[in-house]
Motif scaffolding. Structure first.
Motif, mmCIF file in Angstrom:
data_model
loop_
_atom_site.group_PDB
_atom_site.id
_atom_site.type_symbol
_atom_site.label_atom_id
_atom_site.label_comp_id
_atom_site.label_asym_id
_atom_site.label_seq_id
_atom_site.Cartn_x
_atom_site.Cartn_y
_atom_site.Cartn_z
ATOM 1 N N ASP A 1 -0.934 -23.149 54.421
ATOM 2 C CA ASP A 1 -1.456 -22.039 53.619
ATOM 3 C C ASP A 1 -2.154 -21.078 54.566
ATOM 4 O O ASP A 1 -3.241 -21.363 55.074
ATOM 5 C CB ASP A 1 -2.426 -22.558 52.561
ATOM 6 C CG ASP A 1 -2.904 -21.461 51.609
ATOM 7 O OD1 ASP A 1 -2.789 -20.265 51.966
ATOM 8 O OD2 ASP A 1 -3.386 -21.794 50.514
ATOM 9 N N ALA A 2 -1.496 -19.942 54.823
ATOM 10 C CA ALA A 2 -2.033 -18.975 55.782
ATOM 11 C C ALA A 2 -2.844 -17.875 55.112
ATOM 12 O O ALA A 2 -3.174 -16.866 55.749
ATOM 13 C CB ALA A 2 -0.890 -18.356 56.590
ATOM 14 N N GLY A 3 -3.159 -18.046 53.833
ATOM 15 C CA GLY A 3 -4.030 -17.090 53.155
ATOM 16 C C GLY A 3 -3.311 -15.917 52.527
ATOM 17 O O GLY A 3 -3.966 -14.948 52.118
ATOM 18 N N PRO B 1 -6.670 -25.015 53.159
ATOM 19 C CA PRO B 1 -6.593 -23.601 53.537
ATOM 20 C C PRO B 1 -7.787 -23.097 54.327
ATOM 21 O O PRO B 1 -7.710 -22.043 54.966
ATOM 22 C CB PRO B 1 -6.477 -22.881 52.188
ATOM 23 C CG PRO B 1 -6.994 -23.841 51.177
ATOM 24 C CD PRO B 1 -6.678 -25.206 51.701
ATOM 25 N N ALA B 2 -8.898 -23.837 54.297
ATOM 26 C CA ALA B 2 -10.064 -23.408 55.075
ATOM 27 C C ALA B 2 -9.832 -23.580 56.573
ATOM 28 O O ALA B 2 -10.506 -22.939 57.393
ATOM 29 C CB ALA B 2 -11.297 -24.194 54.642
ATOM 30 N N LEU B 3 -8.871 -24.423 56.940
ATOM 31 C CA LEU B 3 -8.545 -24.624 58.347
ATOM 32 C C LEU B 3 -7.630 -23.513 58.844
ATOM 33 O O LEU B 3 -6.920 -22.877 58.073
ATOM 34 C CB LEU B 3 -7.852 -25.978 58.541
ATOM 35 C CG LEU B 3 -8.625 -27.230 58.129
ATOM 36 C CD1 LEU B 3 -7.757 -28.468 58.338
ATOM 37 C CD2 LEU B 3 -9.927 -27.343 58.906
ATOM 38 N N SER B 4 -7.626 -23.316 60.154
ATOM 39 C CA SER B 4 -6.686 -22.361 60.733
ATOM 40 C C SER B 4 -5.271 -22.903 60.608
ATOM 41 O O SER B 4 -5.052 -24.086 60.314
ATOM 42 C CB SER B 4 -7.015 -22.128 62.211
ATOM 43 O OG SER B 4 -6.706 -23.298 62.965
ATOM 44 N N GLN C 1 -4.269 -26.838 60.478
ATOM 45 C CA GLN C 1 -3.515 -27.421 59.369
ATOM 46 C C GLN C 1 -2.290 -28.173 59.883
ATOM 47 O O GLN C 1 -1.979 -29.275 59.422
ATOM 48 C CB GLN C 1 -3.068 -26.329 58.402
ATOM 49 C CG GLN C 1 -4.187 -25.707 57.592
ATOM 50 C CD GLN C 1 -3.673 -24.639 56.645
ATOM 51 O OE1 GLN C 1 -2.748 -24.862 55.874
ATOM 52 N NE2 GLN C 1 -4.274 -23.462 56.703
ATOM 53 N N ILE C 2 -1.602 -27.573 60.846
ATOM 54 C CA ILE C 2 -0.402 -28.217 61.398
ATOM 55 C C ILE C 2 -0.778 -29.494 62.133
ATOM 56 O O ILE C 2 -0.115 -30.529 61.997
ATOM 57 C CB ILE C 2 0.354 -27.249 62.320
ATOM 58 C CG1 ILE C 2 0.887 -26.062 61.508
ATOM 59 C CG2 ILE C 2 1.497 -27.960 63.033
ATOM 60 C CD1 ILE C 2 1.465 -24.951 62.361
#
Length: 305
Positions: free
Chosen positions: A27-29, A59-62, A66-67
């Motif tokens: 989820d990149a926002g 989604p709070a992570l970059s 996330q990856i």
């Protein structure tokens, strides 16, 4: 490598990379035209307010974080060796080119990531964005995933999609002219659609010769317009038997070359209103395989190409 009666995407990936390849949802926002910049508008009739495939995503992570978190899970559970970063929730081309490039580059910079899959809508792909995606196609393993859901404009209007089928066709051909691999998403069981209309969508995908396809069961979720219709008794839900029969009918009509990315899915348990039988995903997949065996058919058996 594939003992299924259909052309399985996972087998294709293993052939390409010589080992297990898994997607990691990111989820990149992004938002989408129907949700507005802050994701607070109603969206499509079926759309989960938190976005598709959002379970387990942080989604709070970059993007890179996330990856990395997803990699650790995939290695532990599946012994995965390579990864595709899947930009999944909402419309992942709904931003300026510079922002897209920065996020896609961040994903590809994570060790073990061999390519990208970018999910979006056909009305979020202006020429400059398609040109950017073509760059990533040339430098990595790349899939464009286009949410279509149905070829019928009446259905698209009912779903509040905000685009028609002609918009999809034009975007699809522009993507193919740039050499992109395209996976098209269709939903089975949409309100107002009968069996003939659903099969017509499959026949049209066969005519276009799409590279890949995802077939989705319609999930009715709490907090959606579809959920409201369901509670009011204004829509019918497919039985598992009908869904299985439809999936086999559709796959029989597809080109044997089309890669099958998905034949069903499981909705979020805490918000799923119907159909509850979909919670047993493997039972559904096994029933699909059993129906092919019962018929003695396979992908392409009714392909008119």
């Amino acid at each position: 490598m594939n003992n299924k009666p259909y052309n399985l995407f996972s087998s294709h990936l293993k052939q390409c990379f010589g080992g297990r390849v898994h997607k990691i949802s990111v989820d990149a926002g992004f938002s989408c035209p129907n949700r507005g910049a802050t994701r607070d508008q109603p969206g499509c009739l079926f759309c989960d307010p938190s976005g598709s495939g959002s379970a387990g995503i942080e989604p709070a992570l970059s993007v890179a974080e996330q990856i990395q978190a997803g990699k650790e899970v995939m290695v532990r559970k599946y012994k995965a060796e390579h990864f595709l970063a899947y930009f999944q929730p909402f419309s992942n081309t709904f931003a300026p080119v510079d922002r897209l490039r920065s996020l896609y580059d961040e994903a590809l910079g994570v060790e073990g990531v061999v390519g990208l899959a970018v999910g979006t809508r056909p009305d979020c792909l202006p020429p400059e964005v398609l040109d950017l995606l073509a760059e990533y196609h040339r430098r990595s393993y790349f899939w464009l995933e286009l949410g279509l859901q149905s070829i019928h404009d009446q259905t698209l209007n009912r779903l509040r999609r905000g685009h028609d089928y002609d918009t999809f066709v034009k975007t699809y051909h522009q993507a193919k002219r740039r050499g992109l691999r395209v996976c098209v998403h269709l939903i089975l069981g949409l309100p107002g659609e009968n069996r003939e209309q659903i099969l017509a969508s499959a026949e049209e995908m066969a005519r276009l010769g799409v590279d890949g396809i995802k077939l989705h069961l319609l999930h009715v979720l709490e907090g959606t317009g579809l959920g409201d219709l369901y509670r009011q008794g204004e829509m019918e839900i497919l039985s598992q038997e009908d869904y299985v029969s439809l999936v086999v009918d559709m796959v029989e009509r597809l080109s044997p070359q089309t890669l099958i990315h998905r034949l069903t899915g499981d909705g979020p348990r805490d918000r799923l209103l119907a159909p509850l039988w979909s919670l047993n995903k493997w039972q559904v997949l096994n029933a699909i395989d059993a129906e092919f065996k019962h018929r003695g058919t396979k992908q392409g058996s009714r392909f008119d190409g």
